[in-house]
Design an enzyme around this catalytic site. Structure first.
Site, PDB file in Angstrom:
ATOM      1  N   LYS A  93      51.460  60.893  20.838  1.00 23.22           N
ATOM      2  CA  LYS A  93      50.096  61.039  21.333  1.00 23.22           C
ATOM      3  C   LYS A  93      49.557  62.351  20.822  1.00 23.22           C
ATOM      4  CE  LYS A  93      46.659  59.797  23.972  1.00 23.22           C
ATOM      5  NZ  LYS A  93      45.858  59.845  22.729  1.00 23.22           N
ATOM      6  N   GLN A 114      51.928  69.862  20.273  1.00 23.28           N
ATOM      7  CA  GLN A 114      51.579  68.711  21.116  1.00 23.28           C
ATOM      8  C   GLN A 114      52.792  68.190  21.895  1.00 23.28           C
ATOM      9  OE1 GLN A 114      48.109  67.435  20.329  1.00 23.28           O
ATOM     10  NE2 GLN A 114      48.311  66.703  22.416  1.00 23.28           N
ATOM     11  N   LYS A 117      53.085  70.477  24.963  1.00 26.34           N
ATOM     12  CA  LYS A 117      51.875  70.317  25.783  1.00 26.34           C
ATOM     13  C   LYS A 117      51.933  68.999  26.548  1.00 26.34           C
ATOM     14  CE  LYS A 117      48.151  70.948  23.515  1.00 26.34           C
ATOM     15  NZ  LYS A 117      46.889  70.950  22.767  1.00 26.34           N
ATOM     16  N   LYS A 129      50.236  64.064  15.698  1.00 20.92           N
ATOM     17  CA  LYS A 129      48.913  64.564  15.311  1.00 20.92           C
ATOM     18  C   LYS A 129      48.569  63.981  13.949  1.00 20.92           C
ATOM     19  CE  LYS A 129      45.635  67.383  16.732  1.00 20.92           C
ATOM     20  NZ  LYS A 129      45.156  67.711  18.075  1.00 20.92           N
ATOM     21  N   GLY A 168      40.683  62.240  19.536  1.00 19.03           N
ATOM     22  CA  GLY A 168      39.845  63.124  18.726  1.00 19.03           C
ATOM     23  C   GLY A 168      40.413  64.540  18.636  1.00 19.03           C
ATOM     24  N   ASP A 169      39.827  65.329  17.763  1.00 11.22           N
ATOM     25  CA  ASP A 169      40.090  66.762  17.636  1.00 11.22           C
ATOM     26  C   ASP A 169      38.898  67.290  16.839  1.00 11.22           C
ATOM     27  OD1 ASP A 169      42.394  68.901  18.002  1.00 11.22           O
ATOM     28  OD2 ASP A 169      41.692  69.202  15.969  1.00 11.22           O
ATOM     29  N   THR A 213      39.026  68.611  28.131  1.00 12.93           N
ATOM     30  CA  THR A 213      39.713  69.791  27.584  1.00 12.93           C
ATOM     31  C   THR A 213      39.021  71.072  28.061  1.00 12.93           C
ATOM     32  OG1 THR A 213      40.305  68.459  25.676  1.00 12.93           O
ATOM     33  CG2 THR A 213      40.630  70.833  25.474  1.00 12.93           C
ATOM     34  N   ASN A 244      33.099  70.119  21.212  1.00 11.54           N
ATOM     35  CA  ASN A 244      33.455  69.393  22.432  1.00 11.54           C
ATOM     36  C   ASN A 244      34.115  70.297  23.479  1.00 11.54           C
ATOM     37  OD1 ASN A 244      36.086  67.799  23.678  1.00 11.54           O
ATOM     38  ND2 ASN A 244      34.157  66.727  23.921  1.00 11.54           N
ATOM     39  N   SER A 380      43.532  61.734  28.452  1.00 10.34           N
ATOM     40  CA  SER A 380      43.792  60.611  27.548  1.00 10.34           C
ATOM     41  C   SER A 380      44.874  59.707  28.134  1.00 10.34           C
ATOM     42  CB  SER A 380      44.253  61.112  26.182  1.00 10.34           C
ATOM     43  OG  SER A 380      43.158  61.462  25.377  1.00 10.34           O
TER      44      SER A 380
END
Ligand code: NDP
Length: 448
Positions: A93, A114, A117, A129, A168-169, A213, A244, A380
């Protein structure tokens, strides 16, 4: 017995030689490894079973060609990436980044962070990622759509709700997720909502995912402040970026009584001492996709500093929310000198190792990205839960779930840092708490 520091040093040297030129990846690995000495002393089985060496090697790395045509019919070739780093806790993820600076080293640093996290969220998600060196700036909607369709035409075979779930990023927001989802559905003939998160509310998205976020980062900083009997009330805040993460961090800071006095984009900084007008930023950036400089056309109290450095503006709290390595050692020293008491990272790895050292030596509150910005991926995972049960929750309920998750992450980091003899060190707390969860799952699964 091999000395633990020597062992860690030798693992780090190996990572550098096996992944030459990937500086951001080296930096992310080094930061985690520096936190792990005490853990290896207390749990020698992690060293015996080579858990760190295994975690540093992605399970799978995919690199692919993304050909597409622009509005004039000219052909462009970009490079696509998906690094599936670790699936011990759940399907891979992590977001997709579209930015010209993207190369394998950036995707690997983001994928590596990630893992820990996602573990910190306590939810069943592994780490991954992806992205592309495609530059969406100045491209028409039709060009963005064609690019996304071409990107997904290769990516679709590698992802799925039980395999790998992108989101997204930087450069990938609601519009791009929509095009990506549409192409996946078309190729596979499956309405598989759980294969992508950050979807629109009309087709399986979750309330609060867009805000998550930014909100989560502010909730985390609020917890750090509360632990010191303080709050956002009356504080001047800097939020870098105006994308964002930045937008919803600004919104939540204002709700909690703080005042955001500056934000930015890659062209410069807006300073508005009476408080950033969030509606105007949203209109300019989310709706009209313009540059932040245009803010001064509508707010006469504001000034624009072309190519300025936001960290030169005096503040109480700094929320870096743009990109990696945006706070140097010098910037960190300026922030501390100007009276900054807390830093919460909305972006991934926005502070350089020298900057981190400055914050830690000054003993200000410093919440690293893998803890502070985990609210995005956590929400998410809540979107995946809703998709799996074909349900949709209210905004209020989802926001409360997010807030509780951030409170729990803060508590885990805080308590872990105390347990390992470094109270107040959220970097070590986050790295160790996240690492232990992944390591224990890997130990249970045998040699994977
Ligand atoms: P967006 O693309 O929405 O916004 C990025 C913002 O940062 C823009 O204002 C952009 O300015 C600025 N920016 C990007 N690159 C640079 C650069 N090299 N120099 C200066 N400014 C730059 O991205 P997000 O808000 O989604 O992401 C921001 C950060 O937060 C990233 O580090 C991301 O990895 C991290 N993050 C995002 C999550 C999410 O849910 N979206 C989750 C967790 C972390 P410009 O338009 O001029 O490029």
């Amino acid at each position: 017995m091999v000395n633990v520091s020597e062992k860690i040093e030798s693992i780090y040297r190996d990572v550098i030689s096996r992944n030459p030129g990937e500086n951001e990846f080296h930096q992310a690995v080094q930061e985690v490894l520096e936190s792990l000495s005490q853990v290896l002393v207390k749990y020698p089985e992690y060293a015996d079973q080579k858990i760190i060496e295994r975690i540093c090697e992605p399970e799978r790395q995919i690199i692919f060609r993304v050909p597409w045509t622009d509005d004039k019919g000219e052909i462009h070739i970009n490079r696509g990436f998906r690094v599936e780093f670790n699936s011990a806790l759940g399907p891979y993820k992590g977001g997709l980044r579209f930015h010209p600076s993207v190369y394998l080293g950036i995707i690997k640093f983001l994928g590596f962070e990630q893992i820990f996290k996602n573990a910190l969220t306590g939810l069943p998600i592994g780490g991954g990622k992806g992205g592309s060196d495609f530059d969406p700036k100045g491209r028409s909607d039709a060009e963005i759509m064609r690019f996304c369709q071409s990107f997904m035409t290769e990516l679709y075979r590698h992802i799925g709700e039980y395999t790998d779930v992108p989101a997204g990023d930087i450069g990938v927001g609601g519009r791009e997720i929509g095009y990506l989802f549409g192409q996946y559905k078309r190729i596979t003939n499956r309405y598989e909502s759980g294969m992508l998160t950050g979807k629109g509310l009309a087709y399986g998205g979750s309330q609060v995912r867009t805000e998550a976020t930014g909100y989560g980062t502010v909730f985390f900083v609020d917890e750090m402040l509360k632990a010191h009997k303080d709050s956002f009330e009356g504080k001047n805040v800097l939020v870098s970026g105006s994308g964002n993460v930045a937008i919803y961090a600004i919104e939540k800071v204002h709700e909690l009584g703080g005042k955001v006095i500056a934000c930015s984009d890659s062209n410069g900084v807006i300073v508005d001492e009476k408080g950033i007008n969030l509606q105007l930023v949203q209109q300019l950036k989310e709706i009209e996709r313009r540059r932040i400089k245009d803010y001064t056309q509508y707010e006469k109290s504001a000034r624009f500093i072309e190519k300025g450095n936001i960290w030169d503006v005096p503040c109480h709290i700094a929320l870096p929310s743009a990109t990696q390595n945006e706070i140097s050692g010098k910037d960190a020293a300026t922030l501390v000198k100007n009276g900054c008491i807390a830093v919460g990272e909305g972006a991934n790895m926005p502070t350089t190792p020298k900057g981190i050292k400055v914050f830690q030596d000054a003993k200000i509150l410093y919440g690293p990205g893998k803890a502070a910005n985990a609210g995005g991926v956590a929400t998410s995972a809540l979107e995946m839960q809703q998709n799996a049960s074909r349900d949709s929750w209210t905004f209020e309920y989802t926001e409360e779930r997010l807030r509780q998750i951030m409170i729990n992450i803060h508590r885990d980091c805080y308590e872990t840092a105390e347990e390992f003899g470094e109270p107040g060190n959220y970097v070590m707390g986050a790295n160790v708490a996240g690492f232990k969860r992944v390591a224990n799952a890997m130990l249970s699964m045998g040699l994977i």
